[in-house]
Design an enzyme around this catalytic site. Structure first.
Site, mmCIF file in Angstrom:
data_model
loop_
_atom_site.group_PDB
_atom_site.id
_atom_site.type_symbol
_atom_site.label_atom_id
_atom_site.label_comp_id
_atom_site.label_asym_id
_atom_site.label_seq_id
_atom_site.Cartn_x
_atom_site.Cartn_y
_atom_site.Cartn_z
ATOM 1 N N ASN A 9 2.469 10.508 -5.122
ATOM 2 C CA ASN A 9 1.039 10.385 -5.388
ATOM 3 C C ASN A 9 0.767 11.060 -6.727
ATOM 4 O O ASN A 9 0.824 12.278 -6.828
ATOM 5 C CB ASN A 9 0.265 11.079 -4.255
ATOM 6 C CG ASN A 9 -1.229 11.144 -4.519
ATOM 7 O OD1 ASN A 9 -1.731 10.516 -5.455
ATOM 8 N ND2 ASN A 9 -1.943 11.904 -3.695
ATOM 9 N N TRP A 10 0.508 10.235 -7.722
ATOM 10 C CA TRP A 10 0.313 10.789 -9.070
ATOM 11 C C TRP A 10 -1.075 11.410 -9.251
ATOM 12 O O TRP A 10 -1.346 12.026 -10.277
ATOM 13 C CB TRP A 10 0.538 9.690 -10.131
ATOM 14 C CG TRP A 10 1.985 9.462 -10.453
ATOM 15 C CD1 TRP A 10 3.065 9.900 -9.737
ATOM 16 C CD2 TRP A 10 2.515 8.755 -11.587
ATOM 17 N NE1 TRP A 10 4.234 9.503 -10.352
ATOM 18 C CE2 TRP A 10 3.922 8.801 -11.494
ATOM 19 C CE3 TRP A 10 1.938 8.079 -12.668
ATOM 20 C CZ2 TRP A 10 4.763 8.205 -12.434
ATOM 21 C CZ3 TRP A 10 2.760 7.480 -13.613
ATOM 22 C CH2 TRP A 10 4.170 7.552 -13.495
ATOM 23 N N LYS A 11 -1.978 11.195 -8.282
ATOM 24 C CA LYS A 11 -3.347 11.734 -8.381
ATOM 25 C C LYS A 11 -3.943 11.324 -9.743
ATOM 26 O O LYS A 11 -3.654 10.220 -10.214
ATOM 27 C CB LYS A 11 -3.333 13.253 -8.165
ATOM 28 C CG LYS A 11 -2.591 13.620 -6.867
ATOM 29 C CD LYS A 11 -2.715 15.057 -6.466
ATOM 30 C CE LYS A 11 -1.950 15.275 -5.166
ATOM 31 N NZ LYS A 11 -2.114 16.631 -4.615
ATOM 32 N N HIS A 93 -6.797 11.107 1.877
ATOM 33 C CA HIS A 93 -6.174 12.299 1.292
ATOM 34 C C HIS A 93 -7.169 13.459 1.370
ATOM 35 O O HIS A 93 -8.377 13.256 1.222
ATOM 36 C CB HIS A 93 -5.771 12.028 -0.162
ATOM 37 C CG HIS A 93 -4.875 13.097 -0.707
ATOM 38 N ND1 HIS A 93 -5.358 14.315 -1.125
ATOM 39 C CD2 HIS A 93 -3.527 13.149 -0.848
ATOM 40 C CE1 HIS A 93 -4.342 15.067 -1.515
ATOM 41 N NE2 HIS A 93 -3.220 14.385 -1.360
ATOM 42 N N GLU A 95 -7.950 15.638 -0.664
ATOM 43 C CA GLU A 95 -8.769 15.811 -1.868
ATOM 44 C C GLU A 95 -9.977 14.883 -1.833
ATOM 45 O O GLU A 95 -11.021 15.182 -2.418
ATOM 46 C CB GLU A 95 -7.904 15.596 -3.125
ATOM 47 C CG GLU A 95 -6.971 16.784 -3.346
ATOM 48 C CD GLU A 95 -5.691 16.484 -4.079
ATOM 49 O OE1 GLU A 95 -5.564 15.399 -4.679
ATOM 50 O OE2 GLU A 95 -4.786 17.345 -4.043
ATOM 51 N N GLU A 163 -0.285 16.425 5.758
ATOM 52 C CA GLU A 163 -0.349 17.273 4.570
ATOM 53 C C GLU A 163 -1.257 18.463 4.862
ATOM 54 O O GLU A 163 -2.489 18.356 4.738
ATOM 55 C CB GLU A 163 -0.919 16.488 3.385
ATOM 56 C CG GLU A 163 -0.097 15.277 2.992
ATOM 57 C CD GLU A 163 -0.333 14.875 1.543
ATOM 58 O OE1 GLU A 163 0.650 14.776 0.810
ATOM 59 O OE2 GLU A 163 -1.501 14.698 1.147
ATOM 60 N N GLY A 169 -0.199 21.535 -3.574
ATOM 61 C CA GLY A 169 -0.319 22.060 -4.925
ATOM 62 C C GLY A 169 -0.277 23.582 -5.005
ATOM 63 O O GLY A 169 -0.538 24.153 -6.069
ATOM 64 N N SER A 209 3.729 20.482 -1.512
ATOM 65 C CA SER A 209 4.713 21.259 -2.285
ATOM 66 C C SER A 209 6.156 20.893 -1.962
ATOM 67 O O SER A 209 7.029 21.768 -1.928
ATOM 68 C CB SER A 209 4.471 22.762 -2.100
ATOM 69 O OG SER A 209 3.189 23.115 -2.583
ATOM 70 N N GLY A 230 3.338 15.112 -4.529
ATOM 71 C CA GLY A 230 2.402 15.124 -5.648
ATOM 72 C C GLY A 230 3.111 15.471 -6.941
ATOM 73 O O GLY A 230 3.764 14.643 -7.572
ATOM 74 N N GLY A 231 3.021 16.734 -7.330
ATOM 75 C CA GLY A 231 3.519 17.183 -8.631
ATOM 76 C C GLY A 231 4.950 16.770 -8.947
ATOM 77 O O GLY A 231 5.244 16.365 -10.081
HETATM 78 P P1 13P Z 1 1.966 18.506 -4.137
HETATM 79 O O1 13P Z 1 3.333 17.896 -3.841
HETATM 80 O O2 13P Z 1 1.696 18.628 -5.589
HETATM 81 O O3 13P Z 1 1.751 19.757 -3.349
HETATM 82 O O4 13P Z 1 0.879 17.448 -3.587
HETATM 83 C C1 13P Z 1 1.007 16.951 -2.300
HETATM 84 C C2 13P Z 1 0.031 15.855 -2.113
HETATM 85 O O5 13P Z 1 -1.152 16.077 -2.046
HETATM 86 C C3 13P Z 1 0.548 14.480 -2.050
HETATM 87 O O6 13P Z 1 -0.431 13.584 -1.651
#
Ligand code: 13P
Length: 250
Positions: A9-11, A93, A95, A163, A169, A209, A230-231
């Protein structure tokens, strides 16, 4: 057997220059033993599909509207994402639940719209730190699961991503025991609702993470069928070892 899934997920990260990361990922995994999905910003879906054409990396969206079309300025429907080349959509998600105040009922409508468009819905769930500390995790997960997953869900069109909000993050990862407890619980709940045949085929991803250094430990946990990253999905050099760890865990 459920085919494992490494999803990124590149957000709100990624410009056209970053498509080179996708090409590198595609080249590094010409014939993977698992499914690979990257969800870039919507602006990159069509060029990302072009960059991965003929390769193993699939492309998805990060959100969609619950309706197929209409007067909803700035929104995108699942059908539009499909038209751009997406094969899946992340819905619910944390967020979006937090920053856009999306309820589980909103998430359910988006997942239903995703199914109606013929795409896979990756439905996200997770407790806050306060909820975990109050020992409410399984109650929260049970409520989100029953309210967010539509009746149209089946083994082929639905993936559940657990999650924990506090692990996203933050560099904090849930322990294997914490992940196993929640994933086993989700599987049992899905089985009670959809039956063993359908629930047994739905893939359960862990997210929060996930990094090259902790992926193998997480993938060894029961009922973990992959990760939503994510990251560490932004760069091919980081995502490739996660893909390899998942292939090794089969
Ligand atoms: P991180 O891997 O950066 O913690 O993000 C997880 C996430 O929200 C994937 O959707």
């Amino acid at each position: 057997m459920r085919r494992k899934l490494a999803a990124g997920n590149w957000k709100m990260h990624g410009l056209r220059a970053d498509l080179a990361q996708l090409s590198a990922l595609n080249t590094a995994h010409p014939d993977p033993a698992i499914d690979i999905l990257i969800c870039p910003p919507a602006t990159l879906i069509a060029p990302a599909c072009a960059a991965c054409d003929g390769g193993a990396v699939q492309i998805g969206g990060q959100d969609c509207h619950a309706r197929a079309s209409g007067a909803f300025t700035g929104d995108l429907s699942a059908l539009m994402l499909k038209d751009a080349g997406a094969s899946a959509v992340i819905v619910g998600h944390s967020e979006r639940r937090d920053a856009h105040e999306e309820s589980s009922e909103d998430v359910r409508a988006k997942a239903k719209a995703t199914h109606a468009a013929g795409l896979v819905a990756i439905i996200c769930l997770g407790e806050s730190l306060a909820q975990r500390e109050a020992a409410n995790t399984l109650d929260i997960i049970a409520g989100q699961l029953s309210a967010s997953v539509p009746n149209s869900a089946d083994a082929t069109n639905t993936v559940i991503a657990y999650e924990p909000c506090w692990a996203i993050g933050s560099g904090l990862t849930a322990s294997p025991e914490q992940i196993g407890e929640v994933h086993d619980f989700i599987r049992a709940r899905l089985t009670a609702r959809f039956g063993a045949a359908q629930a047994g085929g739905m893939r359960l991803l862990y997210g929060g993470s996930v990094k090259p250094g902790n992926a193998a430990e997480i993938f060894a946990v029961s009922n973990v069928d992959g990760a939503l990253v994510g990251g560490a999905s932004l760069r091919a050099d980081d995502f490739t070892p996660i893909i390899s760890a998942l292939e090794a865990a089969r």
